[in-house]
Design a protein around this motif. Sequence first.
Motif, PDB file in Angstrom:
ATOM      1  N   ARG A  11     -21.530   7.394 -69.856  1.00  0.00           N
ATOM      2  CA  ARG A  11     -22.480   6.462 -69.248  1.00  0.00           C
ATOM      3  C   ARG A  11     -23.781   6.541 -70.026  1.00  0.00           C
ATOM      4  O   ARG A  11     -24.557   7.485 -69.878  1.00  0.00           O
ATOM      5  N   TYR A  34     -11.290   2.282 -72.846  1.00  0.00           N
ATOM      6  CA  TYR A  34     -11.997   1.606 -71.758  1.00  0.00           C
ATOM      7  C   TYR A  34     -10.979   1.183 -70.711  1.00  0.00           C
ATOM      8  O   TYR A  34      -9.973   0.532 -71.007  1.00  0.00           O
ATOM      9  N   THR A  56     -20.185  -1.189 -74.478  1.00  0.00           N
ATOM     10  CA  THR A  56     -20.204   0.234 -74.141  1.00  0.00           C
ATOM     11  C   THR A  56     -19.531   1.048 -75.248  1.00  0.00           C
ATOM     12  O   THR A  56     -20.037   2.103 -75.652  1.00  0.00           O
TER      13      THR A  56
END
Length: 352
Positions: free
Chosen positions: A350, A292, A171
């Motif tokens: 996202r 994160y 991510t």
Amino acid sequence: MTVVRRPVTAHEVAALAGVSQSAVSRTFTKGASVSAKTREKVEKAAASLGYRPNMVARSLITRRSELIAVVVPSMANPFYSAMLEALSIAFIGVGYRILLFSTALDENSDPILEEVLRSRADAVVLVSASLSSKFADECHSIKLPVVLLNRRNASTSVSSVTSDNRLGTRTIAAFLQAGGHSRLAFMAGQDTSSTSHDRQRAFSEALAEAGMPAPQVEYGFYTFDDAVNATRRLLQQTERPDAIFCANDIMALGAINVARHEFKLEVGRELSIVGFDNIALASWPEHALTTYVQPIERMVKRAVSIICAQLQDHGAPAIQEELAGRLIVRSSARVPAEGVVEDNGERVWRPS
């Protein structure tokens, strides 16, 4: 002359309350059957006499200490103190207290585990600590439940709970790529750390799949001071990176400090810095670290449930579990044009 106060016995409490000694024992044993009337009489008598149950004697009878040994690295990293607090609260909720053992960062935990085994704890939680195959086998043979928290092990006889390092790292890689970065660096933790290895490997793989060059790698050894030196080495290069992904937040804060104050770079525009953990310091305005999130509460809840299951059934299988977190977007990194959404008051990225 010194007067030594003699401890009050269960027999004395029973005599004052007018009940049997076994009724006193049941009153102070969690889950034992005792009537409300008897409990009230025993507790009243115990309070008037100043009685405290002898936990050592009880442990010899029940073969349970009601203690969980927790091994943590140095408390210099706020992530570990947050993890320890969550563990303490969670274990109290199921009737256990924690017995704390501390090691130096990534120190061999075997000497500490010798002490743990002598402590007669009912189970062991190792936070970001290694476990040798020798001790993994010994704990398995004596039916001592062990859970690795924020670290994994090759042994299938040991349970582990970690955040999903691969998902989190990929991510971050996608986030930096979407922000237009082309020269990326990875600041690793300890060479012996499974979490650092997992994050470095996943970062390199994600960049390769995107057709980007392999990241430059420097070691910050999970500490602020070593991260300061590692950042200097990265930023002194002619082709210095335009983004640094640090394997934990403490290193990321060190990187921000050097970039901003020594190299006069505008962090978040000229250089992006991303961490991993989301410690409390990360949200402070002077840091505003994009990072994160490791879901500490969920990780701890799962670790405690595994311990409880294995205490009830020593034949319960070991479990290796990974839990997903999320990428919190703050101002230490360039923000992509798309993918940032609001989630419970935080900006979260996202990817589509």
